[in-house]
Design a protein around this motif. Structure first.
Motif, PDB file in Angstrom:
ATOM      1  N   ASN A   1     -18.773  12.907  12.245  1.00 51.30           N
ATOM      2  CA  ASN A   1     -17.475  12.346  11.882  1.00 51.30           C
ATOM      3  C   ASN A   1     -17.423  10.849  12.157  1.00 51.30           C
ATOM      4  O   ASN A   1     -16.825  10.081  11.392  1.00 51.30           O
ATOM      5  N   ASP A   2     -18.071  10.423  13.248  1.00 56.14           N
ATOM      6  CA  ASP A   2     -18.089   8.998  13.573  1.00 56.14           C
ATOM      7  C   ASP A   2     -18.921   8.206  12.568  1.00 56.14           C
ATOM      8  O   ASP A   2     -18.607   7.057  12.252  1.00 56.14           O
ATOM      9  N   LEU A   3     -20.007   8.830  12.071  1.00 56.30           N
ATOM     10  CA  LEU A   3     -20.864   8.149  11.097  1.00 56.30           C
ATOM     11  C   LEU A   3     -20.078   7.751   9.853  1.00 56.30           C
ATOM     12  O   LEU A   3     -20.365   6.720   9.227  1.00 56.30           O
ATOM     13  N   LYS A   4     -19.070   8.543   9.503  1.00 58.97           N
ATOM     14  CA  LYS A   4     -18.269   8.263   8.313  1.00 58.97           C
ATOM     15  C   LYS A   4     -17.372   7.039   8.499  1.00 58.97           C
ATOM     16  O   LYS A   4     -16.950   6.425   7.518  1.00 58.97           O
ATOM     17  N   HIS A   5     -17.070   6.711   9.749  1.00 61.14           N
ATOM     18  CA  HIS A   5     -16.073   5.664  10.016  1.00 61.14           C
ATOM     19  C   HIS A   5     -16.647   4.414  10.692  1.00 61.14           C
ATOM     20  O   HIS A   5     -15.888   3.490  10.969  1.00 61.14           O
ATOM     21  N   LEU A   6     -17.948   4.392  10.972  1.00 63.55           N
ATOM     22  CA  LEU A   6     -18.533   3.293  11.745  1.00 63.55           C
ATOM     23  C   LEU A   6     -18.272   1.918  11.148  1.00 63.55           C
ATOM     24  O   LEU A   6     -18.162   0.931  11.874  1.00 63.55           O
ATOM     25  N   PHE A   7     -18.165   1.846   9.817  1.00 64.50           N
ATOM     26  CA  PHE A   7     -18.022   0.545   9.171  1.00 64.50           C
ATOM     27  C   PHE A   7     -16.563   0.157   8.943  1.00 64.50           C
ATOM     28  O   PHE A   7     -16.284  -0.870   8.334  1.00 64.50           O
TER      29      PHE A   7
END
Length: 229
Positions: free
Chosen positions: A171-177
């Motif tokens: 889930n964090d990978l989707k929002h890192l940017f």
């Protein structure tokens, strides 16, 4: 698109205000304590030091916000030219070698030669700086960071920066940017404001490239795919 841009702008202002509120509160509190005659010289030195630390943190945040605003604006003065990307990546990693060494970390490179792209050297260098800085901040103890540049299919090249560290949740990978996004409290402790990766993404998009992250078996990797000349 207009509504979405307006919502994003309001969210950015709200997030920026939230990030600035904490250091401002610390500065004001310590400044008030400095004016209290009941505290001795040693205590006042502590208050003064806290003000300096928080002031530097605020300056860093404001500089990143300005950089992001500049990156968001289509600038006609940005010059694109033929860039020896292999050499640029090598030159970008050299200043980080002592940084990694001092922290007991290992920095390795595996770079294909003679990869050229049409780009802006300063912007591309900033992307490397952001990814390498993140790698040394969030690497595990005695961890290894691997920087790789290779040809990727017809007309493309692929840059990757991998480091051993705490796994990043899907889930964090989707929002890192996303702006001001931090996957965990460790990013707060390291002084990260969650703007670096957003700046990197904006620059990569200006080069008509792609940037993404993966986390597999304790290895966190950031990829940048660009068009070759």
């Amino acid at each position: 698109p207009i509504d979405r841009a307006w919502i994003q702008q309001r969210q950015f202002i709200a997030d920026a205000s939230h990030e600035l509120k904490t250091p401002l509160t610390v500065i004001m509190t310590n400044a008030e304590l400095l004016q209290n005659p009941e505290y001795d010289e040693e205590s006042c030195a502590v208050f003064s030091s806290s003000i300096l630390v928080m002031s530097k943190q605020m300056r860093n945040l404001v500089e990143q916000m300005l950089e992001l605003a500049r990156a968001d604006t289509i600038q006609p003065d940005i010059v694109f030219s033929s860039v020896d990307f292999s050499r640029l990546v090598l030159d970008a990693t050299l200043p980080f070698e002592p940084v990694f060494f001092e922290k007991g970390l290992t920095l390795r490179t595996e770079l294909a030669e003679d990869i050229h792209i049409n780009g802006n050297p300063a912007g591309l260098r900033q992307v490397l700086d952001i990814l390498l800085d993140n790698a040394q901040k969030y690497s595990c103890e005695a961890g290894t960071t691997q920087v790789t540049l290779k040809n990727a299919g017809k007309g493309h090249c692929l840059l990757s920066v991998s480091n051993e560290g705490a796994p990043i949740a899907p889930n964090d990978l989707k929002h890192l940017f996303k702006r001001f996004y931090r996957a965990d409290s460790a990013r707060t402790r390291t002084g990260s404001f969650g703007l670096g990766l957003s700046i990197a993404e904006t620059i990569v998009k200006q080069h008509k490239g792609k940037i993404w992250a993966e986390s597999i078996n304790g290895i966190n990797t950031f990829y940048v795919e660009l068009i070759k000349l």
